[in-house]
Structure formats: C-alpha cells, structure tokens
Design an enzyme around this catalytic site. Structure first.
Site, PDB file in Angstrom:
ATOM      1  N   ARG A   1     -12.461   2.360  -7.642  1.00 32.81           N
ATOM      2  CA  ARG A   1     -11.612   3.541  -7.889  1.00 32.81           C
ATOM      3  C   ARG A   1     -12.008   4.215  -9.206  1.00 32.81           C
ATOM      4  O   ARG A   1     -12.710   3.612 -10.013  1.00 32.81           O
ATOM      5  CB  ARG A   1     -10.147   3.103  -7.939  1.00 32.81           C
ATOM      6  CG  ARG A   1      -9.695   2.659  -6.573  1.00 32.81           C
ATOM      7  CD  ARG A   1      -8.211   2.484  -6.505  1.00 32.81           C
ATOM      8  NE  ARG A   1      -7.837   2.146  -5.146  1.00 32.81           N
ATOM      9  CZ  ARG A   1      -6.629   2.260  -4.641  1.00 32.81           C
ATOM     10  NH1 ARG A   1      -5.639   2.686  -5.393  1.00 32.81           N
ATOM     11  NH2 ARG A   1      -6.390   1.933  -3.379  1.00 32.81           N
TER      12      ARG A   1
ATOM     13  N   GLU B   1     -12.281  -4.785  -3.982  1.00 35.46           N
ATOM     14  CA  GLU B   1     -12.890  -3.474  -3.742  1.00 35.46           C
ATOM     15  C   GLU B   1     -12.236  -2.376  -4.584  1.00 35.46           C
ATOM     16  O   GLU B   1     -12.793  -1.283  -4.703  1.00 35.46           O
ATOM     17  CB  GLU B   1     -12.779  -3.108  -2.249  1.00 35.46           C
ATOM     18  CG  GLU B   1     -13.660  -3.939  -1.329  1.00 35.46           C
ATOM     19  CD  GLU B   1     -13.177  -5.367  -1.119  1.00 35.46           C
ATOM     20  OE1 GLU B   1     -11.952  -5.601  -1.166  1.00 35.46           O
ATOM     21  OE2 GLU B   1     -14.028  -6.265  -0.935  1.00 35.46           O
TER      22      GLU B   1
ATOM     23  N   LEU C   1      11.293 -19.882  -5.332  1.00 36.56           N
ATOM     24  CA  LEU C   1      10.360 -18.982  -4.620  1.00 36.56           C
ATOM     25  C   LEU C   1       9.008 -19.026  -5.323  1.00 36.56           C
ATOM     26  O   LEU C   1       8.940 -18.871  -6.547  1.00 36.56           O
ATOM     27  CB  LEU C   1      10.910 -17.552  -4.652  1.00 36.56           C
ATOM     28  CG  LEU C   1      10.018 -16.472  -4.025  1.00 36.56           C
ATOM     29  CD1 LEU C   1      10.043 -16.554  -2.494  1.00 36.56           C
ATOM     30  CD2 LEU C   1      10.463 -15.070  -4.446  1.00 36.56           C
TER      31      LEU C   1
ATOM     32  N   ILE D   1      -6.460  -4.864   7.597  1.00 32.60           N
ATOM     33  CA  ILE D   1      -6.229  -6.012   6.721  1.00 32.60           C
ATOM     34  C   ILE D   1      -6.815  -5.771   5.320  1.00 32.60           C
ATOM     35  O   ILE D   1      -6.339  -6.345   4.340  1.00 32.60           O
ATOM     36  CB  ILE D   1      -6.871  -7.281   7.364  1.00 32.60           C
ATOM     37  CG1 ILE D   1      -6.220  -7.602   8.718  1.00 32.60           C
ATOM     38  CG2 ILE D   1      -6.825  -8.479   6.447  1.00 32.60           C
ATOM     39  CD1 ILE D   1      -4.814  -8.133   8.647  1.00 32.60           C
TER      40      ILE D   1
ATOM     41  N   HIS E   1       2.012   3.558  -9.102  1.00 31.84           N
ATOM     42  CA  HIS E   1       1.808   2.118  -9.336  1.00 31.84           C
ATOM     43  C   HIS E   1       2.973   1.539 -10.161  1.00 31.84           C
ATOM     44  O   HIS E   1       3.403   0.417  -9.941  1.00 31.84           O
ATOM     45  CB  HIS E   1       0.476   1.872 -10.033  1.00 31.84           C
ATOM     46  CG  HIS E   1      -0.721   2.251  -9.192  1.00 31.84           C
ATOM     47  ND1 HIS E   1      -0.859   1.849  -7.886  1.00 31.84           N
ATOM     48  CD2 HIS E   1      -1.819   3.000  -9.467  1.00 31.84           C
ATOM     49  CE1 HIS E   1      -2.003   2.340  -7.391  1.00 31.84           C
ATOM     50  NE2 HIS E   1      -2.593   3.044  -8.330  1.00 31.84           N
TER      51      HIS E   1
ATOM     52  N   ASP F   1       0.832  -1.208   0.000  1.00 35.99           N
ATOM     53  CA  ASP F   1       0.000   0.000   0.000  1.00 35.99           C
ATOM     54  C   ASP F   1       0.869   1.261   0.000  1.00 35.99           C
ATOM     55  O   ASP F   1       1.966   1.266   0.556  1.00 35.99           O
ATOM     56  CB  ASP F   1      -0.905  -0.024   1.244  1.00 35.99           C
ATOM     57  CG  ASP F   1      -2.039   0.984   1.143  1.00 35.99           C
ATOM     58  OD1 ASP F   1      -2.421   1.350   0.013  1.00 35.99           O
ATOM     59  OD2 ASP F   1      -2.542   1.407   2.195  1.00 35.99           O
TER      60      ASP F   1
ATOM     61  N   SER G   1      -7.437  -5.397  -5.115  1.00 36.27           N
ATOM     62  CA  SER G   1      -8.462  -6.045  -4.291  1.00 36.27           C
ATOM     63  C   SER G   1      -9.817  -6.040  -4.998  1.00 36.27           C
ATOM     64  O   SER G   1     -10.046  -5.244  -5.923  1.00 36.27           O
ATOM     65  CB  SER G   1      -8.589  -5.321  -2.943  1.00 36.27           C
ATOM     66  OG  SER G   1      -9.310  -4.112  -3.091  1.00 36.27           O
TER      67      SER G   1
HETATM   68  C1  IPE Z   1      -5.332  -2.735  -0.104  1.00 38.87           C
HETATM   69  O1  IPE Z   1      -5.057  -1.379  -0.236  1.00 38.87           O
HETATM   70  C2  IPE Z   1      -5.307  -3.420  -1.428  1.00 38.87           C
HETATM   71  C3  IPE Z   1      -4.026  -3.491  -2.104  1.00 38.87           C
HETATM   72  C4  IPE Z   1      -2.869  -3.105  -1.622  1.00 38.87           C
HETATM   73  C5  IPE Z   1      -4.062  -4.097  -3.400  1.00 38.87           C
HETATM   74  P1  IPE Z   1      -6.219  -0.278  -0.328  1.00 38.87           P
HETATM   75  O2  IPE Z   1      -5.542   1.021  -0.492  1.00 38.87           O
HETATM   76  O3  IPE Z   1      -7.209  -0.653  -1.355  1.00 38.87           O
HETATM   77  O4  IPE Z   1      -6.894  -0.411   1.106  1.00 38.87           O
HETATM   78  P2  IPE Z   1      -7.859   0.595   1.882  1.00 38.87           P
HETATM   79  O5  IPE Z   1      -8.930   1.010   0.929  1.00 38.87           O
HETATM   80  O6  IPE Z   1      -7.032   1.770   2.315  1.00 38.87           O
HETATM   81  O7  IPE Z   1      -8.360  -0.179   3.056  1.00 38.87           O
HETATM   82  C1  IPE Z   2      -1.779   0.214  -3.300  1.00 34.41           C
HETATM   83  O1  IPE Z   2      -1.513   1.562  -3.317  1.00 34.41           O
HETATM   84  C2  IPE Z   2      -2.004  -0.352  -4.669  1.00 34.41           C
HETATM   85  C3  IPE Z   2      -3.412  -0.679  -4.973  1.00 34.41           C
HETATM   86  C4  IPE Z   2      -4.382  -0.646  -4.103  1.00 34.41           C
HETATM   87  C5  IPE Z   2      -3.720  -1.061  -6.322  1.00 34.41           C
HETATM   88  P1  IPE Z   2      -2.672   2.644  -3.257  1.00 34.41           P
HETATM   89  O2  IPE Z   2      -3.061   3.011  -4.650  1.00 34.41           O
HETATM   90  O3  IPE Z   2      -3.788   2.203  -2.383  1.00 34.41           O
HETATM   91  O4  IPE Z   2      -1.917   3.855  -2.593  1.00 34.41           O
HETATM   92  P2  IPE Z   2      -2.505   4.900  -1.537  1.00 34.41           P
HETATM   93  O5  IPE Z   2      -2.974   4.110  -0.363  1.00 34.41           O
HETATM   94  O6  IPE Z   2      -3.618   5.624  -2.222  1.00 34.41           O
HETATM   95  O7  IPE Z   2      -1.344   5.761  -1.230  1.00 34.41           O
HETATM   96 MG    MG Z   3      -4.166   2.431  -0.385  1.00 36.42          MG
END
Ligand code: IPE
Ligand code: IPE
Ligand code: MG
Length: 247
Positions: free
Chosen positions: A68, A64, A128, A185, A34, A17, A62
């Site tokens: 986005r 969810e 791995l 989580i 990304h 994240d 995810s």
């Molecule tokens: C969790 O991160 C999913 C991934 C790292 C792929 P999110 O950024 O989506 O999580 P929330 O929304 O802050 O809980």
């Molecule tokens: C995690 O990074 C990657 C995915 C969820 C795809 P984020 O895109 O959630 O990054 P933040 O949390 O917005 O910084």
């Molecule tokens: Mg995030």
C-alpha cells in the site's frame, strides 16, 4: 435445516475489511477509517466475551499490505503501536489474553516492544484469547512451519505441521467472517480454515456491531457441519435435547 445443537462458536476468525471505503465514503483519509476500525475491534472483543466465544482471531495487517502507499503503511504501524499501549490495561482487566501472530522480524522495534509488553501483561488471562494477525499470511505460516520442521529434522506430517503453525495454541476457527463485501480469503488462515464455516457480511468493518455479529452467529448455528460425513450420520450422532447424556 439444522441438525447440530445450538452452540456458540468456540473460535471466531474475522477479516476486518472495509476501513478504507468507510472513510472514503465520508471524504475522510483512509487512516480515519483504520482508527474507527480499532473502535470496532474493541467493541467486538467485548461482544465476543459476553457471548461466551473463547477465541477471537482477527486479520489486522497482511503480508501483502506492505504494497500500500507508504503513508498508509506507516499510519497503520503507528496506529498498532498506539492501540497496543492504549488498550492493554482494559484487555488485562477484562480477562483477554492478547497474542500477536505473524512475522515480527519485519516490524519496527517500537511495534515489537508494544506487542511483547501487551502479551506479557495479559499472559495470565483466560476468558478470551485475542489473536491479532499482523504481518501475517497463510502461506508464510505454512512455509515457516515447514522450515521449523526441516531445521529440527522432523518428518513433515499433517500433525507435525499443525503443531508448528502459528495458531497451534488454539483450536481451528469454527466461524470465519469477512466484512466489507468481498468474497475471498486474501491469504488468511489457509491451513486452519479447512473446515471453518464461512460468512460474508456487506458491512464495512467500522460498522460491524452487535446486530452484525449476532446475525453471523445465528447463521452459523443453522449450518450442518459434516466434516466429510453424510448428513444422516451427523443427525444420528446428535444428542436429543432431552437426552440423559452428561453435559
Ligand atoms: C485483507 O484485506 C487483509 C486485512 C483485512 C488485514 P485486504 O483489503 O488487504 O484484501 P484484498 O486486497 O482486498 O484481497
Ligand atoms: C482493512 O480495511 C484493513 C487493512 C487491510 C489494514 P481496508 O483498508 O482494506 O479497507 P478497504 O477494503 O480499502 O475498504
Ligand atoms: Mg480491503
């Protein structure tokens, strides 16, 4: 206090994240973060291999994350397809076996084909295992496992569910790391993380380097994993360093 022998975690799981914030801090589009995240993953795979970790499971998209903005979702899908095509040769050369974990049926044909190709190309590797959780959710995993058992008219037990889960090919994670500072989580390995040691890093995922990984492993090595037992039971069962027990 440490009562367990110093050992490298067999299986590390990571919620990668912080990509978006990494980019926003630099006034760059989120997708640039990304892209940097792919570089950080390549580096992390190499580091885990060097440290003797046998399984690395990463949360890349995810169930969810479909909520986005559309351009970010399509950017992430494109990035997945291009990263698979670009990385497969070096994964193959470095003994990494890639497995995609998640609901593939909702992915584009291009991404599905890329996943299939990367899995086929690396299927013979065993240094791995890299599980990439993509369109994955812990709740989805438990529900799909239960549905499989229902269709096969199998009884639902802890063992049968564990066998039907999408990570049944590996042991449960020993260490679960989340970068980016959030302490949740977010629907990652709900079943498999029952006894994982949790580690939260404030580093944004693109900045997660050897120093960060080693700090997480060191912290893990200082934990006492009790699995419901008492601390004394664990100390008694731990072989002394000069023990004559076979290795
Ligand atoms: C969790 O991160 C999913 C991934 C790292 C792929 P999110 O950024 O989506 O999580 P929330 O929304 O802050 O809980
Ligand atoms: C995690 O990074 C990657 C995915 C969820 C795809 P984020 O895109 O959630 O990054 P933040 O949390 O917005 O910084
Ligand atoms: Mg995030």
């Amino acid at each position: 206090m440490t009562a367990s022998p110093i050992c490298t975690p067999h299986h590390i799981a990571i919620v990668m994240d912080g990509n978006g914030r990494w980019a926003q801090k630099r006034f760059m589009p989120r997708l640039a973060g990304h892209k940097k995240g792919v570089d950080a993953l390549r580096r992390c795979v190499a580091l885990c291999g060097e440290r003797g970790v046998r399984v690395l499971t990463v949360f890349a998209f995810s169930s969810e994350n479909w909520s986005r903005p559309e351009d970010e979702v399509s950017g992430l899908m494109g990035l997945m397809a291009s990263a698979l095509a670009k990385e497969v040769a070096s994964l193959k050369a470095n003994g990494v076996r890639l497995q995609c974990v998640g609901n593939r049926s909702q992915l584009s044909e291009k991404v599905q084909a890329g996943l299939q190709e990367a899995e086929a190309q690396t299927a013979g590797n065993d240094r791995l295992v890299l599980n990439v959780c993509f369109n994955y959710g812990g709740r989805w995993d438990i529900a799909q496992a239960a549905e499989q058992l229902r269709l096969q008219q199998q009884p639902i037990t802890e063992e049968s569910l564990a066998q039907a889960m999408s990570l049944a090919h590996v042991a449960d994670p020993d260490l679960l790391i989340r970068t980016g500072g959030e302490k949740r989580i977010s629907n990652f390995l709900l079943w498999q993380a029952a006894y994982s040691e949790l580690y939260f890093s404030n580093a944004l995922w693109p900045d997660f380097d050897a120093k960060e990984l080693d700090a997480a492993i060191l912290d893990y090595q200082q934990r006492q994993r009790r699995f419901g037992k008492t601390g004394e039971q664990i100390v008694q069962a731990t072989p002394k360093p000069n023990s004559t027990a076979k290795h």
